[in-house]
Design a protein around this motif. Structure first.
Motif, short mmCIF file in Angstrom:
data_model
loop_
_atom_site.label_atom_id
_atom_site.label_comp_id
_atom_site.label_asym_id
_atom_site.label_seq_id
_atom_site.Cartn_x
_atom_site.Cartn_y
_atom_site.Cartn_z
N ARG A 23 0.88 -1.16 0.00
CA ARG A 23 0.00 0.00 0.00
C ARG A 23 0.91 1.21 0.00
O ARG A 23 1.77 1.32 0.87
CB ARG A 23 -0.86 0.04 1.25
N ARG A 26 4.73 0.92 1.05
CA ARG A 26 4.97 -0.03 2.15
C ARG A 26 4.54 -1.44 1.76
O ARG A 26 3.39 -1.65 1.37
CB ARG A 26 4.22 0.41 3.41
N ASN A 48 -4.48 -4.61 13.66
CA ASN A 48 -4.97 -3.53 12.79
C ASN A 48 -3.86 -3.07 11.85
O ASN A 48 -2.72 -2.85 12.28
CB ASN A 48 -5.40 -2.30 13.63
N GLY A 49 -4.20 -2.93 10.58
CA GLY A 49 -3.24 -2.41 9.62
C GLY A 49 -2.30 -3.45 9.03
O GLY A 49 -1.46 -3.12 8.19
N GLY A 51 -3.01 -5.81 6.99
CA GLY A 51 -3.30 -5.95 5.55
C GLY A 51 -4.38 -6.97 5.24
O GLY A 51 -4.49 -7.44 4.10
N LYS A 52 -5.24 -7.26 6.21
CA LYS A 52 -6.29 -8.28 5.98
C LYS A 52 -7.26 -7.84 4.88
O LYS A 52 -7.58 -8.61 3.98
CB LYS A 52 -7.04 -8.57 7.30
N THR A 53 -7.71 -6.58 4.98
CA THR A 53 -8.63 -6.08 3.95
C THR A 53 -7.94 -6.03 2.59
O THR A 53 -8.52 -6.39 1.56
CB THR A 53 -9.14 -4.67 4.35
N THR A 54 -6.69 -5.60 2.60
CA THR A 54 -5.91 -5.56 1.35
C THR A 54 -5.82 -6.95 0.74
O THR A 54 -6.01 -7.13 -0.47
CB THR A 54 -4.50 -5.00 1.64
N HIS A 184 -11.28 -10.09 13.86
CA HIS A 184 -10.61 -9.97 15.16
C HIS A 184 -11.33 -10.82 16.20
O HIS A 184 -10.83 -10.99 17.30
CB HIS A 184 -10.61 -8.51 15.62
N1 LIG Z 1 -5.33 3.77 -0.12
C1 LIG Z 1 -4.30 3.54 0.69
N2 LIG Z 1 -3.09 4.10 0.48
C2 LIG Z 1 -2.04 3.87 1.27
N3 LIG Z 1 -2.10 3.06 2.35
C3 LIG Z 1 -3.29 2.49 2.62
C4 LIG Z 1 -4.45 2.69 1.82
N4 LIG Z 1 -5.45 1.96 2.35
C5 LIG Z 1 -4.96 1.33 3.42
N5 LIG Z 1 -3.66 1.65 3.59
C6 LIG Z 1 -2.77 1.14 4.63
O1 LIG Z 1 -2.55 -0.24 4.37
C7 LIG Z 1 -2.40 -0.92 5.60
C8 LIG Z 1 -3.28 -2.17 5.60
O2 LIG Z 1 -4.64 -1.79 5.65
P1 LIG Z 1 -5.78 -2.88 5.74
O3 LIG Z 1 -7.08 -2.15 5.78
O4 LIG Z 1 -5.57 -3.89 4.68
O5 LIG Z 1 -5.45 -3.55 7.16
P2 LIG Z 1 -6.34 -4.52 8.08
O6 LIG Z 1 -5.43 -5.62 8.55
O7 LIG Z 1 -7.57 -4.92 7.36
O8 LIG Z 1 -6.68 -3.58 9.30
P3 LIG Z 1 -7.91 -3.59 10.37
O9 LIG Z 1 -7.68 -4.75 11.29
O10 LIG Z 1 -7.75 -2.28 11.07
O11 LIG Z 1 -9.19 -3.66 9.58
C9 LIG Z 1 -2.71 0.06 6.72
O12 LIG Z 1 -1.49 0.50 7.30
C10 LIG Z 1 -3.40 1.20 6.00
O13 LIG Z 1 -3.13 2.43 6.61
#
Ligand SMILES: Nc1ncnc2c1ncn2[C@@H]1O[C@H](COP(=O)(O)OP(=O)(O)OP(=O)(O)O)[C@@H](O)[C@H]1O
Length: 210
Positions: A23, A26, A48-49, A51-54, A184
Motif C-alpha cells: 500500500r 509499504r 490492525n493495519g 493488511g487483511k482487507t488488502t 478480530h
Molecule cells: N489507499 C491507501 N493508500 C495507502 N495506504 C493504505 C491505503 N489503504 C490502506 N492503507 C494502509 O494499508 C495498511 C493495511 O490496511 P488494511 O485495511 O488492509 O489492514 P487490516 O489488517 O484490514 O486492518 P484492520 O484490522 O484495522 O481492519 C494500513 O497501514 C493502512 O493504513
C-alpha cells in the motif's frame, strides 16, 4: 482472448502463491501461499493495519498484488464494510436485485434466519450497522456463489446474530463451499484453519511499526 466461463461442475478452490501486497510504498506482507478447496474455512487474523482487507481485495481481484498469483475455480463474493446495496432502495428491492442478477432461489428463508423479514420495506440507508451487515450477508447468500470472502462479518452484530452468522458460514462450508474470514473475533467453526497475517510481514515493516 476471451475469459473462460466458470465451470460449475468443478469443485471450488482458491489458492494464493507467493503473494505480496503493498500500500503506497509499504510492503504489507509477502511470501503468502495457501490452497483452499471445497469445505475449507480459513480464519485470517492480524493486528490492525496488517493488511487483511488488502489481502481480501487482492483475492477478490479488485486490486493487483505486488507479487505472486491468485488462482481460483468458481465464483466468489466479497462481504466487506460496504455491502453493494443501493442505499435509496427499500431493503427487499435492493436484495432482490442481487437475486435477479445471479438467479438465486427463494430468499425468504435467508431473510428470516438473518432477522431481516420485518425490514424489507426500510430504505437501506436507514439500517443500523448490524442490520446492514446482516443484509450484506443476505445479498451474498442470494448470489449462491461457492467462495465467500468475509471481511469482519461479525463486527457490529449482537450476540444472537453472531451465532446465526457463524452457523450460516459453517453451513456454507459443510455444503461444499469455502470461506475465508478476516476477523478480530473468535470464530467457533468446526474444522476452521487459521492464518496469522503478521507472520508474513517483512521484518523492516515490523520495525517501522515499533
Ligand atoms: N489507499 C491507501 N493508500 C495507502 N495506504 C493504505 C491505503 N489503504 C490502506 N492503507 C494502509 O494499508 C495498511 C493495511 O490496511 P488494511 O485495511 O488492509 O489492514 P487490516 O489488517 O484490514 O486492518 P484492520 O484490522 O484495522 O481492519 C494500513 O497501514 C493502512 O493504513
Amino acid at each position: 482472448m476471451q475469459a473462460q466461463p466458470p465451470n460449475p461442475s468443478l469443485a471450488p478452490s482458491l489458492a494464493a502463491s507467493n503473494l505480496a501486497c503493498r500500500r503506497g510504498d509499504r510492503l504489507l506482507f509477502r511470501k503468502l501461499s495457501f490452497t483452499l478447496g471445497e469445505g475449507d474455512a480459513l480464519h485470517i487474523t492480524g493486528a490492525n493495519g496488517t493488511g487483511k482487507t488488502t489481502l481480501m481485495r487482492a483475492l477478490a481481484g479488485f486490486t493487483t498484488p505486488f507479487a505472486g498469483e491468485v488462482s481460483r475455480e468458481g465464483e466468489l463474493g466479497l462481504l466487506d464494510e460496504r455491502p453493494a446495496l443501493d442505499p435509496d432502495l427499500p431493503l427487499g428491492k435492493a436484495l432482490g436485485f442481487w437475486n435477479a442478477v445471479d438467479g438465486g432461489g427463494d430468499p425468504s428463508q435467508v431473510y428470516g434466519k438473518l432477522g431481516l423479514s420485518n425490514l424489507l420495506e426500510v430504505p437501506v440507508r436507514y439500517l443500523s450497522t448490524g442490520q446492514r451487515k446482516r443484509a450484506g450477508l443476505a445479498a451474498l447468500m442470494g448470489r449462491s456463489v461457492p467462495i465467500w470472502l468475509l471481511d469482519e462479518p461479525l463486527s457490529g452484530l449482537d450476540t444472537a446474530a453472531i451465532e446465526t452468522v457463524t452457523r450460516l458460514i459453517e453451513g456454507h462450508v459443510k455444503g461444499g463451499g469455502l470461506a475465508l474470514i478476516a476477523s478480530h473475533q473468535r470464530l467457533e467453526i468446526e474444522g476452521l484453519q487459521t492464518l496469522e497475517l503478521g507472520d508474513y510481514v517483512p521484518a523492516r515493516a515490523v520495525e517501522e511499526e515499533e
